[in-house]
Design an enzyme around this catalytic site. Structure first.
Site, PDB file in Angstrom:
ATOM      1  N   HIS A   1      -4.620  -2.749  -6.496  1.00 19.00           N
ATOM      2  CA  HIS A   1      -3.979  -1.901  -5.816  1.00 19.00           C
ATOM      3  C   HIS A   1      -4.500  -2.056  -4.215  1.00 19.00           C
ATOM      4  O   HIS A   1      -5.736  -2.122  -3.973  1.00 19.00           O
ATOM      5  CB  HIS A   1      -4.043  -0.417  -5.999  1.00 19.00           C
ATOM      6  CG  HIS A   1      -3.289   0.414  -5.088  1.00 19.00           C
ATOM      7  ND1 HIS A   1      -2.225   0.914  -5.522  1.00 19.00           N
ATOM      8  CD2 HIS A   1      -3.635   0.965  -3.988  1.00 19.00           C
ATOM      9  CE1 HIS A   1      -1.439   1.726  -4.485  1.00 19.00           C
ATOM     10  NE2 HIS A   1      -2.687   1.823  -3.662  1.00 19.00           N
ATOM     11  N   CYS A   2      -3.737  -2.493  -3.310  1.00 17.72           N
ATOM     12  CA  CYS A   2      -4.023  -2.875  -1.859  1.00 17.72           C
ATOM     13  C   CYS A   2      -3.796  -1.754  -1.099  1.00 17.72           C
ATOM     14  O   CYS A   2      -2.472  -1.202  -0.736  1.00 17.72           O
ATOM     15  CB  CYS A   2      -3.158  -4.300  -1.382  1.00 17.72           C
ATOM     16  SG  CYS A   2      -3.588  -4.620   0.135  1.00 17.72           S
ATOM     17  N   PRO A   3      -4.831  -1.225  -0.457  1.00 18.24           N
ATOM     18  CA  PRO A   3      -4.626   0.077   0.370  1.00 18.24           C
ATOM     19  C   PRO A   3      -4.027  -0.509   1.735  1.00 18.24           C
ATOM     20  O   PRO A   3      -3.247   0.482   2.475  1.00 18.24           O
ATOM     21  CB  PRO A   3      -6.061   0.431   0.563  1.00 18.24           C
ATOM     22  CG  PRO A   3      -6.712  -0.520   0.268  1.00 18.24           C
ATOM     23  CD  PRO A   3      -6.196  -1.298  -0.607  1.00 18.24           C
TER      24      PRO A   3
ATOM     25  N   ASN B   1      -0.533  -0.073   0.966  1.00 15.96           N
ATOM     26  CA  ASN B   1      -0.218   1.005   0.119  1.00 15.96           C
ATOM     27  C   ASN B   1       0.884   0.893  -0.807  1.00 15.96           C
ATOM     28  O   ASN B   1       1.714   1.292  -0.930  1.00 15.96           O
ATOM     29  CB  ASN B   1       0.684   1.958   1.259  1.00 15.96           C
ATOM     30  CG  ASN B   1       0.768   3.242   0.885  1.00 15.96           C
ATOM     31  OD1 ASN B   1       0.107   3.986  -0.097  1.00 15.96           O
ATOM     32  ND2 ASN B   1       1.603   4.126   1.302  1.00 15.96           N
TER      33      ASN B   1
END
Length: 364
Positions: free
Chosen positions: A191-193, A196
């Site tokens: 999951h890449c912040p 998002n």
């Protein structure tokens, strides 16, 4: 005789039963009064902690992984919650930082290039800079807005390898649950912040291409602006024995902008470049970030049995890259890799070929 034994049994257990009944009657009102004085959120938190402790002694199959998952569950929940709500902040930060570099490039650097460089160099900088900018913007937008891919929520006749303990749904191969998105992701990488969004089967190529072209753009700005950075830094930091040359506010702002641009692009170029190289190695091996750790554990487990573990999704380095970029003929290296392309990845992400034949999709 049976009646006499039954009477003795009742006589024997009656005192303890009465004591137990009295104890329950005495303790229950106190417990209720104590609970009524606690706020609702405290009672919920206490019940949740009791459930976590009881889960540690659920059955004999409990191991160290289950223990640590239960102990650190509140921490994981907090991190997932914060990351979920701060995702939009990270996206805005990427847009603002990139926009600031563009403003400096157009307002400060472009006039200098037009006034000092030769026509061939001017054409090179304008063509390469705008091509790189288009590739960055396109792949970032597609990586952030494209769904990574989800397994079907309804029952379908598809092969699966396990059942998700969070979704309570079948999980196909290479599918993992994301605690931030709160659902399973096909071929989940992470999951890449900064996006998002999760990086999965349908947007993995966009994510890697964005990292690659952003790294190239940062290196380009860092190399092109090195002399300007040294000049601006020496101008602001020099100790003049004679009165310093007069600099206007505009000159100082230009020098500080050049320093800011060079420091930011150099730092991001090094950090993002290392991340890009790491993902390139994983792609060459036919792995995702999650599968890297799983395959390492499986390799150790098979080694204890004297066996060698082979990644079933590794089809060879060149073939892995062809499948990743969707290259099926020579022209696709240009149209699908070096130019913006919205073609979908090969396959649906639900089923995978195991040890696929390594016959090339195209002659190289």
């Amino acid at each position: 005789m049976k009646l006499h034994a039954y009477t003795n049994c009742r006589m024997r257990w009656c005192p303890s039963s009465v004591l137990h009944l009295l104890r329950c009657m005495l303790l229950r009102p106190c417990t209720r009064r104590g609970r009524s004085r606690l706020p609702l959120w405290m009672r919920g938190t206490w019940a949740y902690m009791k459930l976590l402790v009881q889960s540690l002694f659920f059955n004999s199959l409990t191991d160290s992984d289950v223990f640590f998952d239960s102990v650190f569950e509140p921490l994981f929940f907090t991190v997932d919650y914060v990351t979920r709500w701060f995702g939009l902040v990270f996206v805005c930060l990427v847009v603002l930082l990139t926009s600031s570099i563009l403003v400096i490039a157009y307002v400060v650097l472009l006039p200098l290039i037009l006034n000092t460089y030769s026509p061939p160099w001017i054409a090179w900088h304008i063509c390469y800079g705008h091509w790189n900018l288009i590739m960055i913007a396109f792949h970032y937008y597609k990586a952030a807005k494209t769904s990574p891919g989800y397994p079907p929520s309804e029952k379908r006749d598809i092969p699966f390898v396990s059942v998700c303990k969070k979704c309570i749904l079948p999980k196909p191969a290479r599918t993992h649950h994301c605690g931030i998105c709160n659902r399973c992701i096909l071929k989940m990488d992470h999951h890449c912040p900064w996006l998002n969004n999760c990086v999965g089967h349908f947007n993995h190529r966009y994510f890697f291409s964005f990292c690659l072209f952003m790294t190239l753009g940062c290196v380009y700005c860092s190399i092109s602006g090195r002399n300007l950075f040294l000049e601006a830094y020496n101008t602001l930091e020099s100790n003049y024995q004679t009165p310093a040359p007069p600099y206007t506010l505009k000159d100082r702002m230009i020098h500080k902008s050049v320093i800011y641009m060079w420091v930011l692009t150099s730092t991001v170029g090094v950090a993002l470049g290392a991340l890009t190289v790491w993902h390139a190695v994983l792609i060459s091996r036919g792995e995702t970030c999650i599968e890297k750790h799983l395959n390492a554990k499986e390799t150790e487990r098979m080694a204890t049995w004297g066996k060698v573990y082979k990644n079933p999704f590794n089809y060879g380095r060149l073939h892995n890259w062809k499948l990743f970029f969707g290259v099926e003929k020579r022209s696709h290296w240009l149209t699908r890799v070096l130019l913006p392309s919205g073609h979908p990845p090969r396959g649906d992400g639900l089923t995978w070929d195991i040890f696929q034949a390594k016959k090339d999709l195209m002659p190289v």
